[in-house]
Design a protein around this motif. Sequence first.
Motif, mmCIF file in Angstrom:
data_model
loop_
_atom_site.group_PDB
_atom_site.id
_atom_site.type_symbol
_atom_site.label_atom_id
_atom_site.label_comp_id
_atom_site.label_asym_id
_atom_site.label_seq_id
_atom_site.Cartn_x
_atom_site.Cartn_y
_atom_site.Cartn_z
ATOM 1 N N UNK A 102 10.547 17.721 -35.761
ATOM 2 C CA UNK A 102 11.273 17.673 -34.505
ATOM 3 C C UNK A 102 12.762 17.577 -34.758
ATOM 4 N N UNK A 103 13.562 18.125 -33.869
ATOM 5 C CA UNK A 103 15.020 18.061 -34.018
ATOM 6 C C UNK A 103 15.683 18.115 -32.652
ATOM 7 N N UNK A 104 16.891 17.558 -32.585
ATOM 8 C CA UNK A 104 17.654 17.666 -31.348
ATOM 9 C C UNK A 104 18.099 19.099 -31.127
ATOM 10 N N UNK A 166 25.909 17.512 -35.270
ATOM 11 C CA UNK A 166 24.547 17.831 -35.704
ATOM 12 C C UNK A 166 24.068 16.809 -36.727
ATOM 13 N N UNK A 167 24.930 16.487 -37.683
ATOM 14 C CA UNK A 167 24.554 15.567 -38.755
ATOM 15 C C UNK A 167 24.364 14.145 -38.256
ATOM 16 N N UNK A 168 25.050 13.777 -37.194
ATOM 17 C CA UNK A 168 24.944 12.415 -36.686
ATOM 18 C C UNK A 168 23.717 12.219 -35.797
ATOM 19 N N UNK A 169 23.057 13.292 -35.417
ATOM 20 C CA UNK A 169 21.828 13.163 -34.628
ATOM 21 C C UNK A 169 20.671 12.946 -35.600
ATOM 22 N N UNK A 173 19.555 15.361 -38.727
ATOM 23 C CA UNK A 173 19.940 14.960 -40.070
ATOM 24 C C UNK A 173 18.733 14.944 -41.005
ATOM 25 N N UNK A 174 17.631 14.358 -40.557
ATOM 26 C CA UNK A 174 16.432 14.316 -41.389
ATOM 27 C C UNK A 174 15.887 15.724 -41.599
ATOM 28 N N UNK A 175 15.913 16.533 -40.535
ATOM 29 C CA UNK A 175 15.453 17.914 -40.657
ATOM 30 C C UNK A 175 16.273 18.708 -41.660
ATOM 31 N N UNK A 176 17.593 18.499 -41.660
ATOM 32 C CA UNK A 176 18.453 19.160 -42.647
ATOM 33 C C UNK A 176 18.035 18.794 -44.070
ATOM 34 N N UNK A 177 17.681 17.536 -44.265
ATOM 35 C CA UNK A 177 17.270 17.112 -45.601
ATOM 36 C C UNK A 177 15.893 17.687 -45.977
#
Length: 411
Positions: A102-104, A166-169, A173-177
């Motif tokens: 899931x992601x914002x 984006x990174x602060x959401x 952030x977890x999805x990016x990782x």
Amino acid sequence: MTTVGIIAEYNPLHNGHVHHFTEAKRISGADRSIVIMSGPFTQRGEPAAVSKRARTEMALHMGADLVIELPVVYAVQPAEWFAFGAVSLLEATGVADSLCFGSEAGTLGELLPLSAFLAEESSSLKAEIRARMASGSGFPAAYSAAAAAAWTSFMGEEKPLEAEIILRQPNNSLGLHYLIALRRLGSAITPLTVPRTGAGFHDPLQGGSGIASATAIRRLLQEGGSPAAYMPEYSVSILEREHAAGRGPLQLEDFRIPLRHVLSTHSAAELRRVQDMNEGLENRLLSSLSRLEKFTVAGLLQELKSKRYTLTRLQRLLVHTLLNHSREEMLPAGLGKGPGYIRVLGFRESGRLLLKQMKQQASLPVVTSPARFTHPMLERDLQAAAVFAGAYADPLRSDLYSDYLEPPVRV
């Protein structure tokens, strides 16, 4: 047949998780599902509300075919290592075709190019992170700001992608990782994302809505309220059963006695060996401890908390201290090798074929009985489970040693 992977904590499993699971199956077109789930302690440095067995049972009732435990040395870590450990496990199963999170953002359009850029982790990016931390920022804020600045410089746009937002959401952030881990592993697993719906991480409960954050639900449980409006019936039933048996819901405060014992019997030099105990935090911790009129975990955290040291980082530090996690065993060189085994927590009857296939195709040993397998990370998992059960109202031998005494959960 195809298989979708999901990385979760299910702490506890609520209606938002059910929505994500349903959407993951739909957009992936998968026939089967694997959940990589944290064990007794979670990524934010908190104990899970109830045991990993209870939460595995919830996941299986929801429809997950197979549940695998994320080793505690990855579960209680910042996003980078949490994601790397979980994705490495999914890759090692040899049977996962996709990973859905899931992601914002709700789409991969902005996340994919940003993750490809960040996966390189240039020396200039590292230097910028260090500089921002030296000026007083905590790591999450320093990373977000430095990564956004590096991305803007790289793109050279007049109106650059708002990478910092984006990174602060948290889910972005977890999805990016997750995406970074897939790239670094050279994985063929297809990433997918679905929009995060309902309440945000810190949002309070809202009347008329069937979806609430796990944080709000845990707060409701601690206050003695009923979460029935926000959770499927089977999750509520399992929670009620665990509560009636004195096995939760737990919170970090329930570990104040063993934590106080550890802190009171270790010198600053001994505490310095604990994972994440750097920048003189051991001295700050012992000094804060001495100022407390009455010891509580909440009081200690309040004494320690600052702009540089976020609540999440401090909670993880206390869990590492409680579990005696040393810095040496969690060096990047060691964590970068990935988990050394695949620990099966449970499976549905529909997952038996998937488990059989995984045993044939996995690149790591598949463990269904810890008594028959040894590994340093697994020893840490077993210890963490015993410490967790030690906080029950009246722990039994079957609680403290359930990893040895109980087979995988089956539904």
